[in-house]
Scaffold this motif. Structure first.
Motif, PDB file in Angstrom:
ATOM      1  N   ALA A  81    -117.899  18.563  12.109  1.00  0.00           N
ATOM      2  CA  ALA A  81    -118.102  19.810  11.879  1.00  0.00           C
ATOM      3  C   ALA A  81    -118.692  20.299  10.779  1.00  0.00           C
ATOM      4  N   PRO A  82    -118.369  19.665   9.561  1.00  0.00           N
ATOM      5  CA  PRO A  82    -119.196  20.129   8.474  1.00  0.00           C
ATOM      6  C   PRO A  82    -120.782  19.927   8.436  1.00  0.00           C
ATOM      7  N   ARG A  83    -121.196  18.571   8.949  1.00  0.00           N
ATOM      8  CA  ARG A  83    -122.547  18.272   9.196  1.00  0.00           C
ATOM      9  C   ARG A  83    -123.382  19.357  10.226  1.00  0.00           C
ATOM     10  N   ALA A  84    -122.471  19.543  11.360  1.00  0.00           N
ATOM     11  CA  ALA A  84    -122.997  20.390  12.333  1.00  0.00           C
ATOM     12  C   ALA A  84    -123.161  21.947  11.690  1.00  0.00           C
ATOM     13  N   TRP A  85    -122.347  22.379  10.902  1.00  0.00           N
ATOM     14  CA  TRP A  85    -122.530  23.858  10.672  1.00  0.00           C
ATOM     15  C   TRP A  85    -123.678  23.957   9.454  1.00  0.00           C
ATOM     16  N   GLU A  86    -123.694  22.694   8.575  1.00  0.00           N
ATOM     17  CA  GLU A  86    -124.653  22.571   7.604  1.00  0.00           C
ATOM     18  C   GLU A  86    -126.163  22.951   8.249  1.00  0.00           C
ATOM     19  N   VAL A  87    -126.380  22.027   9.155  1.00  0.00           N
ATOM     20  CA  VAL A  87    -127.443  22.042   9.972  1.00  0.00           C
ATOM     21  C   VAL A  87    -127.766  23.424  10.619  1.00  0.00           C
ATOM     22  N   LEU A  88    -126.840  23.937  11.189  1.00  0.00           N
ATOM     23  CA  LEU A  88    -126.776  25.239  12.066  1.00  0.00           C
ATOM     24  C   LEU A  88    -127.220  26.307  11.078  1.00  0.00           C
ATOM     25  N   LEU A  89    -126.449  26.445   9.798  1.00  0.00           N
ATOM     26  CA  LEU A  89    -126.592  27.406   8.900  1.00  0.00           C
ATOM     27  C   LEU A  89    -127.966  27.431   8.352  1.00  0.00           C
ATOM     28  N   GLN A  90    -128.326  26.249   8.093  1.00  0.00           N
ATOM     29  CA  GLN A  90    -129.968  25.942   7.472  1.00  0.00           C
ATOM     30  C   GLN A  90    -130.654  26.501   8.398  1.00  0.00           C
ATOM     31  N   ALA A  91    -130.693  26.340   9.763  1.00  0.00           N
ATOM     32  CA  ALA A  91    -131.545  26.540  10.735  1.00  0.00           C
ATOM     33  C   ALA A  91    -131.588  28.065  10.802  1.00  0.00           C
ATOM     34  N   CYS A  92    -130.577  28.803  10.640  1.00  0.00           N
ATOM     35  CA  CYS A  92    -130.570  30.129  10.675  1.00  0.00           C
ATOM     36  C   CYS A  92    -131.265  30.934   9.569  1.00  0.00           C
ATOM     37  N   ASP A  93    -130.680  30.269   8.397  1.00  0.00           N
ATOM     38  CA  ASP A  93    -131.644  30.624   7.322  1.00  0.00           C
ATOM     39  C   ASP A  93    -133.174  30.481   7.159  1.00  0.00           C
ATOM     40  N   ALA A  94    -133.543  29.400   7.853  1.00  0.00           N
ATOM     41  CA  ALA A  94    -134.939  29.174   8.114  1.00  0.00           C
ATOM     42  C   ALA A  94    -135.539  29.758   9.258  1.00  0.00           C
ATOM     43  N   GLN A  95    -134.844  30.636  10.049  1.00  0.00           N
ATOM     44  CA  GLN A  95    -135.348  31.086  11.254  1.00  0.00           C
ATOM     45  C   GLN A  95    -135.975  30.082  12.125  1.00  0.00           C
ATOM     46  N   HIS A  96    -135.427  29.018  12.114  1.00  0.00           N
ATOM     47  CA  HIS A  96    -135.887  27.856  13.153  1.00  0.00           C
ATOM     48  C   HIS A  96    -135.955  28.382  14.611  1.00  0.00           C
ATOM     49  N   ARG A  97    -137.019  28.051  15.377  1.00  0.00           N
ATOM     50  CA  ARG A  97    -137.086  28.499  16.573  1.00  0.00           C
ATOM     51  C   ARG A  97    -136.157  28.294  17.468  1.00  0.00           C
ATOM     52  N   LEU A  98    -135.457  27.219  17.473  1.00  0.00           N
ATOM     53  CA  LEU A  98    -134.188  26.937  18.318  1.00  0.00           C
ATOM     54  C   LEU A  98    -133.139  28.142  17.903  1.00  0.00           C
ATOM     55  N   VAL A  99    -133.066  28.526  17.199  1.00  0.00           N
ATOM     56  CA  VAL A  99    -132.205  29.570  16.765  1.00  0.00           C
ATOM     57  C   VAL A  99    -132.307  31.064  16.532  1.00  0.00           C
ATOM     58  N   ARG A 100    -133.498  31.265  16.306  1.00  0.00           N
ATOM     59  CA  ARG A 100    -134.245  32.533  15.974  1.00  0.00           C
ATOM     60  C   ARG A 100    -133.951  33.399  16.997  1.00  0.00           C
ATOM     61  N   GLY A 101    -133.297  34.732  16.624  1.00  0.00           N
ATOM     62  CA  GLY A 101    -133.012  35.784  17.680  1.00  0.00           C
ATOM     63  C   GLY A 101    -131.978  35.361  18.817  1.00  0.00           C
ATOM     64  N   LYS A 102    -131.292  34.366  18.687  1.00  0.00           N
ATOM     65  CA  LYS A 102    -130.383  33.832  19.810  1.00  0.00           C
ATOM     66  C   LYS A 102    -128.834  34.196  19.387  1.00  0.00           C
ATOM     67  N   LYS A 103    -128.348  34.297  20.470  1.00  0.00           N
ATOM     68  CA  LYS A 103    -126.549  34.483  20.222  1.00  0.00           C
ATOM     69  C   LYS A 103    -126.303  32.731  20.334  1.00  0.00           C
ATOM     70  N   ILE A 104    -125.165  32.669  19.568  1.00  0.00           N
ATOM     71  CA  ILE A 104    -124.959  31.052  19.430  1.00  0.00           C
ATOM     72  C   ILE A 104    -123.282  31.057  19.615  1.00  0.00           C
ATOM     73  N   LEU A 105    -123.208  29.933  20.576  1.00  0.00           N
ATOM     74  CA  LEU A 105    -121.890  29.769  20.859  1.00  0.00           C
ATOM     75  C   LEU A 105    -121.770  28.096  20.347  1.00  0.00           C
ATOM     76  N   TYR A 106    -120.655  27.944  19.409  1.00  0.00           N
ATOM     77  CA  TYR A 106    -120.477  26.751  18.827  1.00  0.00           C
ATOM     78  C   TYR A 106    -119.247  26.002  19.694  1.00  0.00           C
TER      79      TYR A 106
END
Length: 129
Positions: A81-106
């Motif tokens: 989980a820490p690696r998964a959340w690290e990547v997910l949080l970085q992607a959100c901060d960077a507005q990555h196209r896979l997460v930008r403006g999306k609802k996320i279910l982990y």
């Protein structure tokens, strides 16, 4: 993630995060499972962000992510989980196209049994008390 992607196609986007190895290794793993389970070739997108970290090695940055997630009220393992959340949080901060403006279910697919063992490893390394 592979089976979710198969069954949620057209309903929701499924994103996999490599916690063991890199994106290429994860794709290889999913391709093998796909070939053995119908060869449908419906794969989730793979979200991978630097830095790549060795799997299972205590890392103070990952401990910090785990503590942040716990402080938010989520009980997750201390291995994947820490690696998964690290990547997910970085992607959100960077507005990555896979997460930008999306609802996320982990989807937490690990157990909590190993948390005590991993915390002991972190303590022996001097990363926590």
């Amino acid at each position: 993630a592979l089976f979710l992607a198969r069954h949620l196609e057209g309903v929701a986007a499924v994103v996999a995060i490599p916690c063991v190895g890199d994106a290429e290794y994860l794709q290889q793993q999913m391709s093998r499972v796909d070939a053995a389970s119908g060869d449908r070739r419906e794969f989730p997108a793979i979200l991978d962000m630097p830095p790549t970290r060795p799997f299972g090695v205590p890392d103070p940055a990952l401990l910090e992510v785990w503590e942040t997630v716990r402080a938010a009220g989520l009980e997750v393992d201390l291995l994947y989980a820490p690696r998964a959340w690290e990547v997910l949080l970085q992607a959100c901060d960077a507005q990555h196209r896979l997460v930008r403006g999306k609802k996320i279910l982990y989807v937490h697919s690990g157990g909590l049994e190993g948390v005590g063992t991993m915390l002991a490893r972190y303590r022996r390394q001097g990363y926590c008390s």
